[in-house]
Each structure stands twice: as C-alpha cells, then as structure tokens.
Design an enzyme around this catalytic site. Structure first.
Site, short mmCIF file in Angstrom:
data_model
loop_
_atom_site.label_atom_id
_atom_site.label_comp_id
_atom_site.label_asym_id
_atom_site.label_seq_id
_atom_site.Cartn_x
_atom_site.Cartn_y
_atom_site.Cartn_z
CD GLU A 167 64.99 9.85 41.44
OE1 GLU A 167 64.57 11.11 40.47
OE2 GLU A 167 65.36 8.92 41.15
CB SER A 253 50.12 14.94 60.71
OG SER A 253 50.74 15.34 59.31
CG HIS A 382 57.81 5.95 58.03
ND1 HIS A 382 56.65 5.06 58.27
CD2 HIS A 382 57.48 6.30 58.89
CE1 HIS A 382 55.41 5.80 58.45
NE2 HIS A 382 55.95 7.50 59.45
CB SER A 383 58.95 9.07 55.51
OG SER A 383 60.18 9.76 57.18
#
Length: 490
Positions: A167, A253, A382-383
C-alpha cells in the site's frame, strides 16, 4: 594421462604381489578371503589406493567426500580396467559391458530410448490437508507449541508487512515492492528448519527467512526507503535485503545469479569442515536460466552441502510453467545431475519444515546437495509493476487464496491443538500493523545516504576513474539543482 595411470596401476599391482609374497600373507591368510593365487582382491584394491596416494603415484584431485572415495576405491563396478579381467568370471554376452568414467556400463541387445515422461508424476509430500488435519497418524518431526506459535506469528508478520508496504508503494512513498502472498509457509517453515549458521542465498520472495532470524521491521523499512540506515546505502531497489549478521547474502535482481554463488559458498563450507550448509532459493522461472544448470552440476560433481529450494508457484511473471519446460516440474532435474531431490506441498508449513530439516541433515552429514521443489501459488501480482489478472483468471487466484491458503491451513492446525485463538490472532495482527506503520514513518524522516557513498565500498581507495565520475556528478548536480533531490547530503 590415462596411459600413465594404467601403467602406474600395473606397476602398483606387481609391487603388491611382491609385498604379499615377501610377507608370507599368501600362505597364512584364510582361503575364504583370498583367490586361487592367495591374493585378496579387495585388499589389493585398498593397498593399491594407498600406493597411488603415496608421493610416487600421487595425482592432485579435488576435495571430495570420503564416501565417494571409498566407493571408487573398493567397489569393482567403479573404475575397473582391462588388467582386472583375470579376477572376474567371464560374463555372458548380455552381461558384457565396458569400463567408462563414472562406472561400468553394461551392454544390451535391446534398443530402448529413455521415455521423455515417467509413467507417473513424482508424488508430493504433505503432512496437513487443506483443512489443517494430519493426513496420517504420524508426523516425521514433532513441532512444539512454542515452535508452532512462533512460526505462525512470523507468517502473519510477513503477511501484514507485505500488505502495508504494498500500500505504501501504491501511495508513491516507495518506488517498488514485491509480496510473498501465498508463499508464507515456504518462507517461515524453511527458515525454522535451518540453523543461524546456515548461509542463505535468496532470490527476492524470501524476506520471511530474515524476519525469522531477527531482522526487524525497522530494518526492512530502512531498506525499502533507502535511507542512511539502509545497509546497502540506498544503492539497491526496495526488497533487495541483505544482512551479514544473519548470514543472508544481498539480493541480486538478475535471475538465478545466486545459484552458482551458493554452490561455491557450499564448497567453502566443505573445505573448512563447517557444521552448516548453504540454502539457495529460486522460483520456477529461475530453472530456465543457465545458471541453474551450472549450479546443480557444480554442486553434484563437487559434492557440496547445499540445499536448492525451488518455489514452483506456477508462473514466471506472466509465463506459465507449461511454457517453460516439458519435464515433470523441477524435481526430476535433480536426478539428471546426480543429486537427491524431493517434491513437497509448499503450502503445508509442517511438510516444508520436515523436508528442509531432513534435507539440511543429509547435506551436512553426507556433504552432498539436495534439490527441493515446493509446489505453491503466487496469490499476489508478480510485483507492483505487474497486473496478473491480464494473464490468469481471477477465479484461479481466488481459489488458491481462499481454499489453499497456507496461513489459514496452519492456523487451523494450531487452533485444533489449543495453541491459538481469535483473540490472540487479533492482538498479534494489530500489533504488527502498528509497528510496521511506525517503522515506515521513521524511515521516511531519516536522511538519505550521501552522494559520496555512491563511489565507496568497492576499492580500499578511490580509483582515478571513480574520482572523475564523482567530480562529474557533482558538477551536473550543481548545474541542474532542481533535477536532483534536495534532501541528499553531499
């Protein structure tokens, strides 16, 4: 090299016979232990191995397990040669084979291709059904009340932390976030089965392992906001955690780069004779990378104590597993590389705990790798850069969220044992949410890392090119001050 070894082997065998005869072993040894010539074939092998390991016949080789060395030294089916033929009964045509690196290969008159699929899929180990009830009367590893309630508390901590920070990203307070919704059991149960001395190479959906080891919500917030208290000094994207204190390597990453590193770290533990292992996490998408295959092969060949844990959640961002591989999931890939493997219900916390605990013990005691495939489902996107409803049906997501929720399943089990209640649930969730919101507020107010930190921690002293880059950056900031944050110290 091969010719030299064969000649050395023959020379060694002649020396063994001379030693044997000169010490009258051939006449005094029990005939049940010797052949017709009075020479014990097994003892010849042992003596030969000692001679070859002596300075005269030494060959430098890699650091390997005692078990592997014993098999290759004492078992005639491994590394036999043409010189050994007279010690064996002549085989029939169908039993004939050839000595080949790795063991004896038998011949067959039948032309059979290995099928691409097994007749049956590899079964999935589980302890609790979807309703939180044990499916059999016996659990492999009993879990105490304290352990179970701690595991559940950490699962709802991870769940609440993810919700609040997701959020926060949607409010524009952080740039990026990625949740572990639907995979809380893998995070926490695997962490609970490990020792603090075990080294973790995570992907990016395992922050629960850090929480279990004592990483605080404030430390999580500091990293996501990239302030001066962030251990990475703001150089990484949010959720790229790392902690030297907790033996948790910083997230990278690029997919699967941590896997070969994990295999190498495990080799280091083996050389140092540490009572610990390495644990490497990946998603199913990571198994499509070359680094996955390189890591498994290295770990198997070098026989290192590493546990590879694949979170097979069905989707590599928008790519389903049916578009990634035709094999029976990931678990079968372990056998191809010569390592133990197992499939487990990743939404069953007790099953994951049992499997990882057993895998850890095996990896350390045998000094060999293990591959674990945990079947689960990524309930969230996923993101924050993804909208999973564009490539998978909403009712599929809802089914896994409601019917197969790992947090709900484990709660039903501890409630059935009388270890949890609605009052306790409400108290813990409210407490965690309050702590997380407070951590965000503190992290937001903290100063950002200095510009100079961009150029440190690589070399002991700044190189000429780094100094030039820093000078250039400062000139650009001075020339375009409105283009850069005003709260970043020089």
């Amino acid at each position: 090299m091969a010719v030299w070894l064969r000649r050395s082997s023959s020379s060694s065998r002649r020396l063994i016979k001379q030693l044997w005869v000169s010490n009258d072993y051939s006449t005094n040894t029990n005939s049940s232990l010797t052949g017709n010539g009075g020479v014990n074939y097994h003892l010849q092998r042992v003596l030969l191995s000692r001679l070859i390991s002596s300075p005269v016949f030494s060959v430098r080789r890699r650091f390997e397990s005692t078990e592997a060395a014993q098999i290759r030294t004492c078992d005639p089916q491994y590394y036999s040669s043409e010189d050994d033929d007279h010690h064996h009964v002549q085989p029939s045509d169908t039993d004939q084979g050839m000595d080949f690196p790795g063991g004896r290969v038998r011949f067959t008159p039948q032309m059979n291709f290995i099928p691409e699929y097994l007749e049956k899929r590899v079964p999935c180990y589980r302890v609790l059904n979807d309703n939180g009830e044990p499916i059999s009367g016996k659990i492999y590893q009993q879990v105490s009340k304290d352990m179970a309630t701690r595991m559940y508390s950490n699962m709802i901590t991870l769940q609440t932390m993810d919700t609040v920070l997701y959020e926060a990203q949607r409010q524009g307070r952080i740039s990026f976030y990625l949740t572990s919704h639907g995979e809380e059991a893998i995070n926490i149960a695997s962490a609970a089965a490990l020792s603090q001395e075990d080294v973790v190479f995570a992907q990016y959906r395992e922050p629960g392992v850090l929480l279990w080891r004592g990483f605080t919500l404030q430390e999580v917030a500091n990293q996501c906001f990239g302030n001066k208290m962030d251990y990475g000094k703001g150089r990484q994207m949010p959720i790229h955690y790392g902690s030297n204190k907790h033996n948790y390597f910083t997230i990278s990453s690029p997919i699967a780069t941590q896997l070969p590193q994990a295999a190498g770290a495990a080799y280091s533990l083996k050389m140092d004779k540490k009572d610990a292992c390495v644990v490497a996490f990946m998603g199913d998408g990571g198994t499509s990378e070359g680094d996955f295959h390189a890591a498994l092969n290295f770990a198997a060949v070098m026989e290192v104590p590493v546990v590879f844990i694949c979170r097979n959640n069905g989707w590599a961002i928008s790519t389903p597993i049916t578009d990634q591989f035709r094999s029976d999931g990931v678990v079968v890939k372990g056998k191809a590389y010569g390592m133990r493997s197992i499939r487990v219900d990743g939404n069953d916390a007790l099953a994951v705990y049992n499997v990882i605990r057993a895998a850890r013990e095996f990896a350390i005691s045998k000094q060999k790798p293990v591959l674990v495939e945990a079947l689960t489902y990524r309930v969230g996107h996923h993101s924050t850069s993804d909208d999973s409803t564009k490539y998978r049906p909403a009712d599929e997501i809802e089914h896994w969220k409601m019917e197969k929720n790992p947090v709900t399943r484990f709660r039903k089990w501890i409630e059935r044992n009388g270890w949890w209640s609605d009052e306790h649930e409400s108290e813990v969730r409210n407490k965690i949410k309050k702590e997380m919101i407070q951590a965000i507020q503190v992290a937001e107010r903290l100063e950002k890392p200095a510009v100079s930190d961009l150029f440190t921690d690589v070399y002991d002293q700044k190189t000429k090119d780094l100094q030039e880059q820093e000078n250039l950056l400062r000139e650009v900031i001075k020339k375009h001050p409105k283009g850069y944050p005003s709260d970043v110290p020089p």
